[in-house]
Design an enzyme around this catalytic site. Structure first.
Site, PDB file in Angstrom:
ATOM      1  N   GLU A 110       0.836  -1.215   0.000  1.00  0.00           N
ATOM      2  CA  GLU A 110       0.000   0.000   0.000  1.00  0.00           C
ATOM      3  C   GLU A 110       0.862   1.253   0.000  1.00  0.00           C
ATOM      4  OE1 GLU A 110      -3.133  -0.011  -0.499  1.00  0.00           O
ATOM      5  OE2 GLU A 110      -3.864  -1.963   0.144  1.00  0.00           O
ATOM      6  N   ARG A 138       0.738   3.896  -3.083  1.00  0.00           N
ATOM      7  CA  ARG A 138       0.123   5.193  -2.774  1.00  0.00           C
ATOM      8  C   ARG A 138       1.173   6.270  -2.529  1.00  0.00           C
ATOM      9  NH1 ARG A 138      -5.601   3.848   0.261  1.00  0.00           N
ATOM     10  NH2 ARG A 138      -5.653   1.641  -0.242  1.00  0.00           N
ATOM     11  N   ASP A 170      -5.251  -9.163  -8.926  1.00  0.00           N
ATOM     12  CA  ASP A 170      -5.560  -8.149  -9.948  1.00  0.00           C
ATOM     13  C   ASP A 170      -4.367  -7.380 -10.540  1.00  0.00           C
ATOM     14  OD1 ASP A 170      -5.321  -6.925  -7.429  1.00  0.00           O
ATOM     15  OD2 ASP A 170      -7.272  -5.952  -7.455  1.00  0.00           O
ATOM     16  N   GLU A 188     -12.191   1.352 -10.148  1.00  0.00           N
ATOM     17  CA  GLU A 188     -11.836   0.496 -11.298  1.00  0.00           C
ATOM     18  C   GLU A 188     -12.793   0.620 -12.481  1.00  0.00           C
ATOM     19  OE1 GLU A 188     -11.572  -0.355  -8.142  1.00  0.00           O
ATOM     20  OE2 GLU A 188      -9.514  -1.084  -7.871  1.00  0.00           O
TER      21      GLU A 188
HETATM   22  C1  DMJ Z   1      -6.329   0.907  -4.958  1.00  0.00           C
HETATM   23  O1  DMJ Z   1      -5.494   1.088  -3.853  1.00  0.00           O
HETATM   24  C2  DMJ Z   1      -5.581   0.294  -6.111  1.00  0.00           C
HETATM   25  O2  DMJ Z   1      -6.280   0.520  -7.302  1.00  0.00           O
HETATM   26  C3  DMJ Z   1      -5.352  -1.195  -5.923  1.00  0.00           C
HETATM   27  O3  DMJ Z   1      -4.769  -1.769  -7.058  1.00  0.00           O
HETATM   28  C4  DMJ Z   1      -6.671  -1.883  -5.637  1.00  0.00           C
HETATM   29  N1  DMJ Z   1      -7.412  -1.277  -4.568  1.00  0.00           N
HETATM   30  C5  DMJ Z   1      -7.572   0.168  -4.560  1.00  0.00           C
HETATM   31  C6  DMJ Z   1      -8.786   0.680  -5.319  1.00  0.00           C
HETATM   32  O4  DMJ Z   1      -9.886  -0.104  -5.275  1.00  0.00           O
END
Ligand code: DMJ
Length: 381
Positions: free
Chosen positions: A42, A46, A169, A285
């Protein structure tokens, strides 16, 4: 985290005063010298991604210094026998912890660490993050599928469930995007069989509609029929990598899922036509995929789709102080909660959908999984 996640969105939107104030706040007040265990993945997507992107957009060297400090503090996360990173890292001591990891957490690091290497001239970041991606790929099954969980120390799978959703994902996303950003042929070579297997095994047709569900990575046998808000990134990735027809079909299913209640649920069983997780944490998304499809096809239907998404989003989620996650999309009850990715991603993709295309040149920049644009060559040393 929120100012760092939000800064490049402000810059792209031309919110110059707010962006300047935010940049000063970050440059003068943000310190990573904290005795704190943070989630490695994370913080990479981020904070590291946000700092690097904002540096490339503004040229403010203080942001690059912060990124370099953060990247260096987190490097010991990769010190496992496999090179697959620990889940958590202490920012002051460099002690790693947590070994229950997954392809998304190990494979969604190279755009950021790789950019840090390009910008600082220090190859160590690229090498460590690339190894984690390759080690994940190496553990694929004979069917070219990966599982949902592994142990970072032993490298053994602890869940063989395979799909495009949570915990996997953005592993797919980075195989393609690392090829785009770095021209790294190994990434293209890993992407090609991986996406072919994903399309072959996860896809399911129900009454003419295309969906994507769960299978076992070893046998390819179907284990579930759930699609949800996270899976909705995949049409955008398919479009970006050139598979427009499949992207269009899957995007139609995402939109149908959204329209069931006017906000999408976290998970939906497309065979039973039943919601299986009813929350909506303001995820981007579906908007991301709508933007890629609009940008790459020019088809006005995707702008119209985006308008519906935006109007529903504002109607149900806006509050006096910000935007609220929805506890249950069947009742639209709001939660007192707003993730930083709303600033980084959801608003950015909504904005880009209606902004002139030159706002972001997709030939020059690649967006990380948190929608932070990273430039192919700009400011490279
Ligand atoms: C975000 O932090 C990123 O897009 C991650 O890949 C998946 N989860 C969240 C958004 O849903």
């Amino acid at each position: 985290m929120t100012p760092v996640d939000a800064l490049d969105t402000m810059v792209l939107m031309g919110l110059d005063d707010e962006a300047k104030e935010t940049r000063e706040l970050i440059a003068t007040r943000l310190s990573f010298d904290k005795d704190l265990d943070v989630k490695h993945f994370e913080v990479v997507i981020r904070l590291l991604g946000g700092l690097l992107s904002a540096y490339q957009l503004t040229g403010d060297e203080r942001l690059l210094k912060l990124a370099e400090d953060l990247g260096t503090r987190m490097l010991p996360a990769f010190d496992t026998p496999t090179g697959l990173p620990y889940v958590n890292i202490n920012l002051r001591t460099g002690k790693g912890s947590g070994t229950d990891s997954n392809p998304a957490e190990a494979g969604t690091l190279l755009l950021e660490y790789g950019t840090l290497s390009r910008l600082t001239g220090n190859p160590v970041y690229y090498a460590k993050a690339k190894r984690a991606l390759v080690e994940t790929f190496k553990r694929r099954s004979k069917l070219d599928l990966v599982g949902e969980r592994f142990d970072a120390i032993t490298g053994k799978w602890t869940s063989t469930s395979s799909h495009i959703g949570a915990r996997i994902d953005s592993y797919y996303e980075y195989l393609w995007k690392c090829w785009r950003l770095f021209d790294d042929k190994d990434c293209l070579a890993m992407w090609t069989p991986s996406v072919a297997a994903a399309n072959r095994y996860y896809a399911e047709e129900v009454d003419g509609a295309l969906w994507s569900g769960q299978v076992d990575m070893r046998t390819g046998k179907r284990t579930g029929h759930e699609y949800g808000a996270l899976d909705a990134f995949y049409p955008g990735l398919l479009a970006y990598s050139g598979d427009i027809d499949r992207a269009r079909r899957l995007q139609a299913s995402s939109f149908a899922m959204w329209k069931l209640h006017g906000i999408e649920p976290e998970a939906y069983d497309y065979r039973k036509r039943r919601i299986t997780a009813a929350g909506y944490p303001l995820r981007p998304e579906i908007v991301e995929s709508t933007w890629y499809l609009y940008r790459l096809t020019g088809d006005p239907k995707y702008r119209a789709m985006g308008r519906t998404l935006f109007e529903d989003f504002v109607r149900h989620c806006r509050t006096e102080a910000g935007y609220a996650a929805i506890k249950d999309v069947t009742t639209m009850e709001q939660a007192d909660e707003m993730e930083s990715f709303v600033m980084a991603e959801t608003f950015k993709y909504f904005y880009l959908l209606f902004a002139p295309p030159q706002t972001l040149d997709l030939d020059k920049a690649v967006l990380n999984t948190e929608a932070h644009p990273l430039q192919r060559t700009k400011h490279a040393k």
